[in-house]
Design a protein around this motif. Structure first.
Motif, PDB file in Angstrom:
ATOM      1  N   THR A  98     -13.453 -21.092 -55.137  1.00 25.66           N
ATOM      2  CA  THR A  98     -14.452 -21.246 -56.195  1.00 25.66           C
ATOM      3  C   THR A  98     -14.880 -19.886 -56.724  1.00 25.66           C
ATOM      4  O   THR A  98     -15.005 -19.688 -57.930  1.00 25.66           O
ATOM      5  CB  THR A  98     -15.666 -22.042 -55.684  1.00 25.66           C
ATOM      6  N   LEU A 147     -19.519 -30.788 -61.223  1.00 23.28           N
ATOM      7  CA  LEU A 147     -19.877 -30.781 -59.811  1.00 23.28           C
ATOM      8  C   LEU A 147     -18.635 -30.946 -58.948  1.00 23.28           C
ATOM      9  O   LEU A 147     -18.472 -30.255 -57.946  1.00 23.28           O
ATOM     10  CB  LEU A 147     -20.905 -31.881 -59.513  1.00 23.28           C
ATOM     11  N   TYR A 173     -12.216 -18.504 -58.959  1.00 25.45           N
ATOM     12  CA  TYR A 173     -12.257 -19.237 -60.221  1.00 25.45           C
ATOM     13  C   TYR A 173     -13.388 -18.707 -61.113  1.00 25.45           C
ATOM     14  O   TYR A 173     -13.208 -18.484 -62.308  1.00 25.45           O
ATOM     15  CB  TYR A 173     -12.440 -20.725 -59.914  1.00 25.45           C
ATOM     16  N   ILE A 174     -14.544 -18.478 -60.525  1.00 26.41           N
ATOM     17  CA  ILE A 174     -15.705 -17.969 -61.263  1.00 26.41           C
ATOM     18  C   ILE A 174     -15.446 -16.540 -61.753  1.00 26.41           C
ATOM     19  O   ILE A 174     -15.739 -16.207 -62.897  1.00 26.41           O
ATOM     20  CB  ILE A 174     -16.975 -18.033 -60.385  1.00 26.41           C
ATOM     21  N   PHE A 180     -19.132 -25.770 -65.234  1.00 22.08           N
ATOM     22  CA  PHE A 180     -18.313 -26.397 -64.200  1.00 22.08           C
ATOM     23  C   PHE A 180     -18.825 -27.803 -63.975  1.00 22.08           C
ATOM     24  O   PHE A 180     -20.029 -28.049 -64.081  1.00 22.08           O
ATOM     25  CB  PHE A 180     -18.415 -25.639 -62.869  1.00 22.08           C
ATOM     26  N   SER A 239     -15.487 -30.095 -59.632  1.00 20.76           N
ATOM     27  CA  SER A 239     -14.661 -28.887 -59.606  1.00 20.76           C
ATOM     28  C   SER A 239     -15.327 -27.782 -58.789  1.00 20.76           C
ATOM     29  O   SER A 239     -14.648 -26.987 -58.148  1.00 20.76           O
ATOM     30  CB  SER A 239     -14.355 -28.392 -61.016  1.00 20.76           C
ATOM     31  N   TYR A 240     -16.655 -27.755 -58.787  1.00 22.49           N
ATOM     32  CA  TYR A 240     -17.380 -26.735 -58.030  1.00 22.49           C
ATOM     33  C   TYR A 240     -17.293 -26.993 -56.526  1.00 22.49           C
ATOM     34  O   TYR A 240     -17.209 -26.058 -55.738  1.00 22.49           O
ATOM     35  CB  TYR A 240     -18.842 -26.690 -58.483  1.00 22.49           C
ATOM     36  N   ASP A 264     -26.821 -24.107 -58.134  1.00 19.53           N
ATOM     37  CA  ASP A 264     -25.773 -23.124 -58.406  1.00 19.53           C
ATOM     38  C   ASP A 264     -25.182 -23.342 -59.789  1.00 19.53           C
ATOM     39  O   ASP A 264     -25.010 -22.393 -60.558  1.00 19.53           O
ATOM     40  CB  ASP A 264     -24.644 -23.218 -57.370  1.00 19.53           C
ATOM     41  N   LEU A 265     -24.866 -24.598 -60.105  1.00 21.67           N
ATOM     42  CA  LEU A 265     -24.280 -24.919 -61.405  1.00 21.67           C
ATOM     43  C   LEU A 265     -25.238 -24.582 -62.544  1.00 21.67           C
ATOM     44  O   LEU A 265     -24.825 -24.099 -63.594  1.00 21.67           O
ATOM     45  CB  LEU A 265     -23.873 -26.388 -61.465  1.00 21.67           C
ATOM     46  N   ALA A 320     -25.731 -27.133 -54.633  1.00 20.71           N
ATOM     47  CA  ALA A 320     -24.677 -27.085 -55.650  1.00 20.71           C
ATOM     48  C   ALA A 320     -25.219 -27.276 -57.062  1.00 20.71           C
ATOM     49  O   ALA A 320     -24.782 -26.594 -57.998  1.00 20.71           O
ATOM     50  CB  ALA A 320     -23.609 -28.125 -55.339  1.00 20.71           C
ATOM     51  N   LEU A 369     -25.157 -20.818 -63.013  1.00 19.11           N
ATOM     52  CA  LEU A 369     -23.912 -20.424 -63.667  1.00 19.11           C
ATOM     53  C   LEU A 369     -23.958 -20.728 -65.166  1.00 19.11           C
ATOM     54  O   LEU A 369     -23.500 -19.930 -65.980  1.00 19.11           O
ATOM     55  CB  LEU A 369     -22.714 -21.127 -63.020  1.00 19.11           C
TER      56      LEU A 369
END
Length: 111
Positions: A31, A20, A34-35, A18, A22-23, A6-7, A3, A10
């Motif tokens: 998710t 953590l 949302y993205i 984002f 909310s992700y 990933d963040l 994660a 992004l």
């Protein structure tokens, strides 16, 4: 990827921020939706192909449902989104299955 990685991707590659929490709080489909709503149109193809598909594949899934849901959301909100058609067409092009592509194209064409 995890994660935090990933963040980081992004944020650095797609300029999307984002937390953590909310992700991680939503399902992978939620998710992804949302993205998709927040990514710039020019980054949409790269985001789906280079980011979403690999994440979904790790989970034994594909982002098709999220993409289809996003197209539906674009169509429903077309009056308030200036680039709804361009985004819809770009998303349709990202679907690998011809039946999915045709069904989504028909939804867009009807409006």
């Amino acid at each position: 990827m995890n994660a935090l990685e990933d963040l980081s991707v992004l944020k650095k590659r797609y300029n999307l921020m984002f937390t953590l929490d909310s992700y991680l709080k939503d399902s992978v489909d939620e998710t992804a939706l949302y993205i998709l709503q927040r990514v710039h149109l020019v980054d949409l193809k790269s985001l789906v192909n280079d980011f979403l598909y690999p994440i979904f594949q790790e989970k034994g899934k594909t982002p098709v449902d999220a993409i289809r849901q996003y197209i539906t959301l674009l169509v429903v909100n077309r009056n308030s989104l200036s680039s709804w058609l361009e985004r819809s067409v770009a998303c349709i092009e990202l679907l690998h299955n011809e039946d999915d592509r045709m069904e989504c194209a028909l939804v867009v064409l009807k409006v």
